[in-house]
Design an enzyme around this catalytic site. Structure first.
Site, short mmCIF file in Angstrom:
data_model
loop_
_atom_site.label_atom_id
_atom_site.label_comp_id
_atom_site.label_asym_id
_atom_site.label_seq_id
_atom_site.Cartn_x
_atom_site.Cartn_y
_atom_site.Cartn_z
N LYS A 1 0.85 -1.19 0.00
CA LYS A 1 0.00 0.00 0.00
C LYS A 1 0.88 1.24 0.00
CE LYS A 1 -2.04 -1.67 3.64
NZ LYS A 1 -2.92 -1.98 4.79
N THR B 1 -8.94 8.99 8.34
CA THR B 1 -8.52 7.78 7.62
C THR B 1 -8.43 6.56 8.53
OG1 THR B 1 -6.19 8.38 7.99
CG2 THR B 1 -7.20 9.10 5.92
N GLY C 1 -8.93 3.19 10.04
CA GLY C 1 -9.55 1.96 9.56
C GLY C 1 -9.33 1.63 8.11
N THR C 2 -8.53 2.42 7.40
CA THR C 2 -8.37 2.18 5.97
C THR C 2 -7.74 0.82 5.67
OG1 THR C 2 -6.28 3.42 6.02
CG2 THR C 2 -8.25 4.60 5.31
N GLY C 3 -6.69 0.45 6.42
CA GLY C 3 -6.02 -0.82 6.16
C GLY C 3 -6.92 -2.01 6.43
N CYS C 4 -7.62 -1.97 7.55
CA CYS C 4 -8.56 -3.05 7.89
C CYS C 4 -9.65 -3.15 6.82
CB CYS C 4 -9.22 -2.78 9.24
SG CYS C 4 -8.08 -2.56 10.61
#
Length: 265
Positions: free
Chosen positions: A175, A208, A210-213
Site C-alpha cells: 500500500k 482515515t 480503519g483504511t487498512g482493515c
C-alpha cells in the site's frame, strides 16, 4: 438465500473505526456474511490506543474452530494478531481447516503509531501466517518491520514487494498511499512475475482511521464473492477510496472512514 461467508480474525476497536468493527461493517456493505474471532480487546478512540487486553491463544483458536467447523468460510481475513502465541494458535487452526483464501493484513501499529504487534511476534508473523496467505497487504511501515526495506520511492516499492513475496504468500499488495511521490495513491500488486499498479485519487483528509482493515476486508469479501485476485483488489481499492472521501468527522483525532458511503449516496 445463501451469502458468501467471511471470517475475520482480529482485534476489537472500541471506537468502532478499525479492527473487527471495521471488518464486519465492510462485510455487511459488500453483501457477505461476516463472522469474527477476537484476538484482543483494545481501549481505543480517535486519539489513540489507551490499552490492550489479549484473548488467551487457546480461546482464539476455539473461536476459529467452532466457526469453521459449523459455518465454514469462503475467505478468512486476519488483522491484529498481537503476540507470537496467538499467531501460532491462529496458524495451526487455519491450517487444520485448509483455508483456501487467506487475506493477511500484517497489523503492526495503529494510525497513531501505537504498537499492536509485540516485538517478539514479528518473526512469527513472517514464518507462520504470511507464508499461508493468498495475499498479504502491508503498508509502508509494516514493510519496513517485516523486511527491513525503507520505501521512499516506486523502485523501493518494487524491491519491497519482491522481499515480501520471498516470505511465501501467493500475492503481495504494497500500500503506497503514504509515499507521496505520485499525484495518485498507487498500490503495487505483485504475484512473483507481474507488477500491477492499482491507483486511486490521493485524498487530503485526516479522517482515515480503519483504511487498512477496510481494504483487506473488502478484498476478502470480493474474493469470497468469486472475483479473481486482481479485480478483487481493484474493487476493494475503489470501495475504500470512496470510504476515505466520505470520512466521518467524529472525535478529536483521526476520524473513521465511512463504510456505508455507497448506501448513503
Amino acid at each position: 438465500m445463501t451469502l458468501p461467508r467471511v471470517l475475520t480474525v482480529a482485534g476489537s476497536d472500541s471506537g468502532g473505526g478499525a479492527g473487527i468493527q471495521a471488518d464486519l461493517k465492510t462485510f455487511q456493505e459488500l453483501d457477505v456474511f461476516g463472522m469474527s474471532a477476537v484476538t484482543a480487546v483494545t481501549a481505543q478512540n480517535t486519539v489513540g490506543v489507551h490499552g490492550v487486553h489479549e484473548v488467551p491463544p487457546d480461546f482464539v483458536a476455539t473461536q476459529i474452530e467452532v466457526v469453521l467447523s459449523d459455518l465454514g468460510a469462503d475467505a478468512v481475513k486476519t488483522g491484529m494478531l498481537s503476540s507470537a502465541p496467538i499467531i501460532d494458535a491462529v496458524a495451526k487452526t487455519l491450517a487444520a481447516h485448509d483455508v483456501g483464501v487467506l487475506v493477511v493484513d500484517p497489523v503492526c501499529a495503529s494510525k497513531h503509531g501505537d504498537p499492536l504487534l509485540q516485538p517478539d511476534a514479528v518473526d512469527a508473523m513472517r514464518t507462520r501466517i504470511i507464508p499461508a496467505a493468498e495475499i498479504v497487504t502491508p503498508n509502508l511501515g509494516e514493510v519496513t518491520v517485516l523486511t527491513g526495506i525503507e520505501v521512499r520511492s516506486r523502485d523501493d516499492m518494487s524491491a519491497a514487494a519482491r522481499a515480501m513475496k520471498e516470505l511465501g504468500p501467493r500475492w503481495v499488495l504494497i500500500k503506497g498511499g503514504h509515499l507521496g511521490e505520485d499525484e495518485d495513491a498507487i498500490d503495487l500488486l505483485f504475484d512473483g512475475r507481474r507488477e500491477i499498479a492499482v491507483s486511486g485519487p490521493r485524498l487530503v483528509t485526516r479522517d482515515t482511521h480503519g483504511t487498512g482493515c477496510t481494504l483487506a476486508s473488502a478484498i476478502a469479501a470480493y474474493r469470497a464473492s468469486g472475483l479473481d485476485v486482481e479485480p478483487a483488489v481493484r474493487a476493494a481499492k475503489d470501495y475504500v477510496t470512496g470510504a476515505i472521501a466520505r470520512g466521518l468527522r467524529l472525535g478529536r483525532g483521526i476520524g473513521p472512514v465511512d463504510h456505508g458511503w455507497r448506501r448513503r449516496g
